[in-house]
Design a protein around this motif. Structure first.
Motif, short mmCIF file in Angstrom:
data_model
loop_
_atom_site.label_atom_id
_atom_site.label_comp_id
_atom_site.label_asym_id
_atom_site.label_seq_id
_atom_site.Cartn_x
_atom_site.Cartn_y
_atom_site.Cartn_z
N LEU A 62 108.28 -17.65 120.81
CA LEU A 62 107.29 -19.12 120.19
C LEU A 62 108.20 -19.57 121.59
N ASN A 63 107.63 -21.19 121.89
CA ASN A 63 108.44 -21.92 122.80
C ASN A 63 108.07 -22.72 121.78
N ALA A 64 107.96 -23.69 122.52
CA ALA A 64 108.59 -25.43 121.71
C ALA A 64 107.58 -25.89 120.96
N ASP A 65 106.93 -25.86 121.66
CA ASP A 65 105.57 -26.27 120.50
C ASP A 65 105.19 -25.23 119.65
N GLY A 66 105.54 -23.86 119.12
CA GLY A 66 105.07 -22.77 118.98
C GLY A 66 104.10 -22.62 119.11
N LEU A 67 103.63 -22.05 120.37
CA LEU A 67 103.41 -21.06 120.84
C LEU A 67 103.88 -20.12 121.64
N PRO A 68 102.74 -18.49 121.39
CA PRO A 68 103.81 -17.26 121.77
C PRO A 68 103.62 -17.02 124.04
N TYR A 69 104.45 -17.38 124.00
CA TYR A 69 104.21 -17.15 125.13
C TYR A 69 105.42 -15.64 125.90
N PRO A 70 105.17 -15.45 126.94
CA PRO A 70 106.48 -13.97 127.59
C PRO A 70 107.57 -14.50 127.78
N VAL A 71 108.62 -13.06 127.89
CA VAL A 71 109.85 -13.97 127.52
C VAL A 71 110.51 -12.39 128.52
N SER A 72 111.70 -12.40 128.97
CA SER A 72 112.86 -11.42 130.05
C SER A 72 110.78 -10.46 130.27
N GLU A 73 110.27 -10.55 131.04
CA GLU A 73 109.66 -9.79 132.02
C GLU A 73 109.63 -8.58 132.82
N ALA A 74 109.84 -7.36 132.46
CA ALA A 74 110.29 -6.42 133.57
C ALA A 74 109.95 -6.84 135.27
N THR A 75 110.74 -6.10 135.31
CA THR A 75 110.38 -6.04 137.34
C THR A 75 110.49 -4.17 137.35
N LEU A 76 109.18 -3.42 137.62
CA LEU A 76 109.19 -2.07 137.78
C LEU A 76 108.94 -1.79 139.57
N ASP A 77 109.77 -1.91 140.21
CA ASP A 77 109.77 -2.03 140.99
C ASP A 77 110.00 0.07 141.48
N HIS A 78 109.38 0.29 142.52
CA HIS A 78 109.92 1.96 142.51
C HIS A 78 109.46 3.17 141.91
N PHE A 79 109.08 2.60 140.43
CA PHE A 79 108.41 3.86 139.12
C PHE A 79 108.46 4.97 139.58
N PRO A 80 108.71 5.60 139.38
CA PRO A 80 108.52 7.86 139.98
C PRO A 80 106.96 7.42 139.95
N ASP A 81 106.24 8.58 140.36
CA ASP A 81 104.71 8.67 140.80
C ASP A 81 105.06 9.37 139.87
N THR A 82 106.08 10.20 139.28
CA THR A 82 105.70 11.81 138.71
C THR A 82 105.59 12.04 136.75
N LEU A 83 105.89 10.26 136.78
CA LEU A 83 106.35 10.19 135.51
C LEU A 83 104.80 9.43 134.71
N GLU A 84 104.76 9.14 134.02
CA GLU A 84 103.42 8.89 132.92
C GLU A 84 104.48 7.37 132.26
N ILE A 85 103.68 6.36 132.15
CA ILE A 85 104.38 5.04 132.07
C ILE A 85 103.58 5.02 130.66
N VAL A 86 104.43 4.06 129.73
CA VAL A 86 103.49 3.79 128.34
C VAL A 86 103.75 2.43 128.29
N PRO A 87 103.15 1.50 128.70
CA PRO A 87 103.76 -0.44 128.31
C PRO A 87 104.00 -0.39 127.17
N VAL A 88 105.03 -1.12 126.91
CA VAL A 88 105.57 -1.69 125.62
C VAL A 88 105.73 -3.12 125.75
#
Length: 332
Positions: A62-88
């Motif tokens: 929650l931000n200062a106004d009590g509304l949901p907001y995203p934090v700590s976003e991931a940087t996913l450069d060079h993710f191996p194409d041999t792996l299946e990814i499940v976003p969490v």
């Protein structure tokens, strides 16, 4: 002597009967904000024939106004194409407790942001996993959010499940997802007292017998992480991730009072955290023996098709033998 051998044979036969015919597959959670596999991490994936990673995309707070907001976003450069990814997506319970929450709007924004991150990194995905330790007070909002996300995302959904949500499923309800992931850790209180907040068999045993009755298919997440509880005058100041006893033994500012208790001998700044003379660090981790114990105990109460270790990090991996994951698979 003959009686002892007979008892041993019977015990091993019973143990074998409890084990699964097909050991579970191995996967990992990846929880860093920047995707950058080190050699030990690559080796763990290759050795254990891992074809899937559960990757934290971002948190929701929650931000200062009590509304949901995203934090700590991931940087996913060079993710191996041999792996299946499940976003969490990790959602703090405070979000679900908010009086201003519009669950449909939150579902729409999360679905859109997961898609955006995946598209910008040229990653395809067929599932979204939601990690939220919802409570009785936030239950209705969480369940409504899951239903909204299911309609909007057009992806398979999964959700993390805690032990108390299994035992008290009638009260906490069961989310409308394809499967759950039982988070088999963070069981105890974070305090200065004895015992570990990460794993406590005595606490676990109060819940595991109910696993067979849970109406949702479950995978299992096991801990390979550790931390230190930072204490001052017996009060918890916070958790210090990836602080180990072996590391503190080499630093003059810390003195071992017990194998898992260290006292700060002088004021010191360590890795961005200030420690005052007299502060105490209580080290918590999970041993190899405890991991095998977890697998055996869980295997007696449920069938496990996939075990997900939290989390893939070279600092965590070096605390275990290289074949620990195959040992754990065999213990189910």
């Amino acid at each position: 002597m003959g009686t002892r051998i007979f008892i041993l044979v019977v015990f091993m036969a019973c143990l074998g009967a409890c084990q699964q015919t097909n050991p579970p597959t191995v996967s990992f959670y990846y929880w860093k904000t920047t995707f950058d596999l080190k050699k030990p991490e690559y080796d763990a994936l290759e050795t254990n024939q891992v074809d899937k990673l559960y990757v934290r995309y971002f948190d929701v707070a929650l931000n200062a106004d009590g509304l949901p907001y995203p934090v700590s976003e991931a940087t996913l450069d060079h993710f191996p194409d041999t792996l299946e990814i499940v976003p969490v997506v990790y959602i703090k319970n405070e979000v679900m407790l908010s009086a201003n929450l519009d669950v449909a709007e939150l579902a729409k924004k999360i679905s859109k942001y997961v898609h955006s991150i995946s598209k910008s990194n040229r990653l395809s995905y067929g599932e979204i996993q939601i990690d939220c330790d919802w409570s009785l007070k936030s239950r209705d909002n969480f369940m409504a959010f899951i239903d909204s996300l299911d309609k909007i995302s057009e992806k398979q959904l999964s959700a993390t499940i805690r032990l108390h949500q299994v035992k008290y499923a009638q009260q906490t309800k069961v989310p409308n997802v394809a499967y759950g992931v039982l988070m088999y850790y963070n069981m105890g209180e974070i305090n200065a007292g004895p015992g570990s907040s990460i794993y406590d068999k005595t606490i676990a045993d109060l819940y595991t017998y109910t696993l067979k009755d849970y109406p949702l298919p479950l995978k299992v997440a096991l801990p390979i992480f550790g931390w230190a509880i930072h204490l001052r005058n017996g009060q918890v100041l916070g958790l210090r991730p990836k602080v180990t006893a072996n590391a503190l033994k080499t630093e003059a500012a810390f003195s071992a009072q017990k194998p898992d208790i260290f006292e700060v001998k002088r004021d010191v700044l360590r890795h961005g955290t200030y420690y005052r003379k007299g502060d105490v660090l209580k080290i918590e981790s999970v041993s190899q023996e405890q991991l095998l114990e977890m697998a055996h105990d869980l295997g007696t109460h449920m069938k496990v098709e996939e075990v997900i270790f939290y989390d893939l990090d070279a600092l965590n991996l070096k605390n275990y033998e290289k074949d620990i994951f195959s040992q754990v698979r065999a213990a189910f």
